[in-house]
Design a protein around this motif. Sequence first.
Motif, PDB file in Angstrom:
ATOM      1  N   ASP A 138      43.333  75.543  45.163  1.00  0.00           N
ATOM      2  CA  ASP A 138      44.045  76.786  45.510  1.00  0.00           C
ATOM      3  C   ASP A 138      45.386  76.465  46.163  1.00  0.00           C
ATOM      4  O   ASP A 138      46.399  77.130  45.905  1.00  0.00           O
ATOM      5  CB  ASP A 138      43.196  77.633  46.464  1.00  0.00           C
ATOM      6  N   LEU A 139      45.388  75.440  47.016  1.00  0.00           N
ATOM      7  CA  LEU A 139      46.620  75.041  47.699  1.00  0.00           C
ATOM      8  C   LEU A 139      47.649  74.526  46.691  1.00  0.00           C
ATOM      9  O   LEU A 139      48.846  74.846  46.791  1.00  0.00           O
ATOM     10  CB  LEU A 139      46.294  73.962  48.722  1.00  0.00           C
ATOM     11  N   ILE A 140      47.223  73.746  45.736  1.00  0.00           N
ATOM     12  CA  ILE A 140      48.127  73.230  44.705  1.00  0.00           C
ATOM     13  C   ILE A 140      48.742  74.376  43.910  1.00  0.00           C
ATOM     14  O   ILE A 140      49.936  74.361  43.583  1.00  0.00           O
ATOM     15  CB  ILE A 140      47.373  72.257  43.778  1.00  0.00           C
ATOM     16  N   ARG A 141      47.944  75.406  43.648  1.00  0.00           N
ATOM     17  CA  ARG A 141      48.468  76.560  42.890  1.00  0.00           C
ATOM     18  C   ARG A 141      49.545  77.306  43.672  1.00  0.00           C
ATOM     19  O   ARG A 141      50.492  77.829  43.089  1.00  0.00           O
ATOM     20  CB  ARG A 141      47.318  77.498  42.519  1.00  0.00           C
ATOM     21  N   ILE A 142      49.409  77.348  44.997  1.00  0.00           N
ATOM     22  CA  ILE A 142      50.414  78.050  45.818  1.00  0.00           C
ATOM     23  C   ILE A 142      51.798  77.450  45.601  1.00  0.00           C
ATOM     24  O   ILE A 142      52.800  78.166  45.505  1.00  0.00           O
ATOM     25  CB  ILE A 142      50.017  77.970  47.313  1.00  0.00           C
ATOM     26  N   PHE A 143      51.854  76.112  45.496  1.00  0.00           N
ATOM     27  CA  PHE A 143      53.143  75.442  45.339  1.00  0.00           C
ATOM     28  C   PHE A 143      53.503  75.193  43.869  1.00  0.00           C
ATOM     29  O   PHE A 143      54.350  74.370  43.571  1.00  0.00           O
ATOM     30  CB  PHE A 143      53.145  74.116  46.115  1.00  0.00           C
ATOM     31  N   ASN A 144      52.845  75.943  42.985  1.00  0.00           N
ATOM     32  CA  ASN A 144      53.150  75.826  41.559  1.00  0.00           C
ATOM     33  C   ASN A 144      53.595  77.156  40.971  1.00  0.00           C
ATOM     34  O   ASN A 144      53.609  77.324  39.755  1.00  0.00           O
ATOM     35  CB  ASN A 144      51.923  75.296  40.806  1.00  0.00           C
ATOM     36  N   SER A 145      53.970  78.091  41.857  1.00  0.00           N
ATOM     37  CA  SER A 145      54.471  79.380  41.378  1.00  0.00           C
ATOM     38  C   SER A 145      55.847  79.208  40.764  1.00  0.00           C
ATOM     39  O   SER A 145      56.525  78.187  40.979  1.00  0.00           O
ATOM     40  CB  SER A 145      54.547  80.376  42.534  1.00  0.00           C
ATOM     41  N   ASP A 146      56.295  80.185  39.998  1.00  0.00           N
ATOM     42  CA  ASP A 146      57.610  80.104  39.346  1.00  0.00           C
ATOM     43  C   ASP A 146      58.727  79.949  40.369  1.00  0.00           C
ATOM     44  O   ASP A 146      59.675  79.172  40.163  1.00  0.00           O
ATOM     45  CB  ASP A 146      57.848  81.364  38.500  1.00  0.00           C
ATOM     46  N   ALA A 147      58.617  80.691  41.485  1.00  0.00           N
ATOM     47  CA  ALA A 147      59.675  80.629  42.511  1.00  0.00           C
ATOM     48  C   ALA A 147      59.794  79.229  43.092  1.00  0.00           C
ATOM     49  O   ALA A 147      60.900  78.725  43.320  1.00  0.00           O
ATOM     50  CB  ALA A 147      59.382  81.637  43.620  1.00  0.00           C
ATOM     51  N   VAL A 148      58.654  78.570  43.317  1.00  0.00           N
ATOM     52  CA  VAL A 148      58.677  77.225  43.887  1.00  0.00           C
ATOM     53  C   VAL A 148      59.142  76.208  42.848  1.00  0.00           C
ATOM     54  O   VAL A 148      59.900  75.281  43.159  1.00  0.00           O
ATOM     55  CB  VAL A 148      57.287  76.843  44.438  1.00  0.00           C
ATOM     56  N   ARG A 149      58.721  76.371  41.623  1.00  0.00           N
ATOM     57  CA  ARG A 149      59.096  75.429  40.564  1.00  0.00           C
ATOM     58  C   ARG A 149      60.608  75.427  40.339  1.00  0.00           C
ATOM     59  O   ARG A 149      61.184  74.420  39.929  1.00  0.00           O
ATOM     60  CB  ARG A 149      58.386  75.797  39.252  1.00  0.00           C
ATOM     61  N   GLN A 150      61.254  76.550  40.607  1.00  0.00           N
ATOM     62  CA  GLN A 150      62.695  76.665  40.363  1.00  0.00           C
ATOM     63  C   GLN A 150      63.523  76.354  41.609  1.00  0.00           C
ATOM     64  O   GLN A 150      64.753  76.334  41.546  1.00  0.00           O
ATOM     65  CB  GLN A 150      63.024  78.080  39.877  1.00  0.00           C
ATOM     66  N   ALA A 151      62.864  76.109  42.732  1.00  0.00           N
ATOM     67  CA  ALA A 151      63.586  75.885  43.990  1.00  0.00           C
ATOM     68  C   ALA A 151      64.289  74.531  43.991  1.00  0.00           C
ATOM     69  O   ALA A 151      63.799  73.554  43.413  1.00  0.00           O
ATOM     70  CB  ALA A 151      62.617  75.973  45.165  1.00  0.00           C
TER      71      ALA A 151
END
Length: 528
Positions: A138-151
């Motif tokens: 679940d934690l890994i998914r939090i940092f795999n959102s589109d917003a984070v991937r594009q940061a």
Amino acid sequence: MNQSDIRDLEKELWEAADKLRSNSKLTAAEYKDPLLGLVLLRFAQNRYEDAKIEIEEKLPINPRTGKKRTATKEDYLGAGAIKLPKVAKYDYLAAMPEDQDIAQAINDAMKKIEAEYKDLEGILPKNYQVFEEVLLRDLIRIFNSDAVRQAKGDVFGRIYEFFLMKFSMQGAGAQEGGEFFTPPSLVDLIVNFIQPDHGIVHDPACGSGGMFVQSAHFIKNTANKAVNEAITCYGTEYKSNTTRLAKMNLAIHGIEGKIANSNSFYSDPHNLLGKVDFLMANPPFNVDGIDHNDYVKEDQRLPFGVPLTGKGTIPNGNYMWMQYFYSYLNDTGRAGYVMASSATDAGHSEKLIRKQLIETGHVDCIVAISNNFFYTRSLPCHVWFFNKGKRKKNLDKVLIIDARNVFRKVNTTLNDFSPEQLQGLTGLIETYRAGKSLTQKTLGNLGTYTKDNLGDNGFDIEGLCKIASLDDIREQDYSLTPGRYVGVKIDIDEEFDYKSRITEIKTTLGTLNKEANGLMKQIMGIEL
């Protein structure tokens, strides 16, 4: 992504990650390092993908084969990135099938990165087995959102610092035996006052490296230079876990630096005596139990002597830290550091050292700070500033600022400075150094002061600030407690009926005295 978007993303990520922790068996201290490791891993892939495009565009074509050569690890380092093997990419880990051991896969990814990059060796967390499988995924998914991937890089730096602050507010540092994070307001104050824009920047008690990060922000905002071209960072941190946090913090901000895991009381790992341009620190206050050993007795960083009690023991480390900071500076160096309030008025051997420091003419400024600025302790503190490059006219002066009434209330247990208050305090030091009178703009940022409040020198303000001469300080027996110099500002509410209120208080007191006398008679009349 604008500033508002970044703040929203910081808050969103933290709330999601903290909610997961609250439903687990982990403490904030146990959760902190692995979580920050995932932030670093996500950043590493984002930076890798950006650098890959930049590098491939610049790679030369081999005239014999007509093809571009393969990008190397050195190419990626030159672009400020890590060349990640497939199994260490965040996307690979996020897509790992449910039947595979995700904790072991992340541990292995961290080991592979460390094996390739010696500067990161021993730094990255490799204890992901402490997480339950569901929690970790679940934690890994939090940092795999589109917003984070594009940061981009700056965003990850902000996220990392925001998470450090939040963990500190939860007491993760206290659980580990100390502070690892200096509140942003105090870091900003120090950076604004000493303006570290070139040369060697040193922090002998560097915690998680926040002083270096804010120095980088200052350079980015004020100078047309790359951070690693402008400054070279050296830090020392006693706790090994916090040393890893600092190295990760520098890596995620793209700051090159050397962080030593060592005890500053018994070592000088960087050999920077007399070489430092800017020193910043928030050392541990009132450290006792320091051994008066041969190293300490011969330490050249203690030019004014070892602070000793009558029994020959060291009362605490405050005046050792202060001498270290002074000694590290070169002939034009500046220092800013947080110190226990008691140090401005300490007696005995500490007073003798303070006298010598003051007589050098290099004590530039003292700022008294209100309580509740730290996350895990509520005591007030002082911020000291040294300046070996003072103007000749200021060598016999010290700027005294009592900022205990200058703060913004964040909540019932935490204060900070607003941007306007920081600007006002910075205006005080800049005006003092320039030898000018205070402007209404600076005064307005610090409260209800106007030019009518100014003293004859166009600067001193009762209750706020005073330019103290060495003669003034000698009269105060070398105490640097701001209240002795600036006095107390008394605000009178013209609309309040003081006379009636005093009458009410006297009436209440009279009634209470009568009741007390009656009770006393009853007690005295009891036969035992």
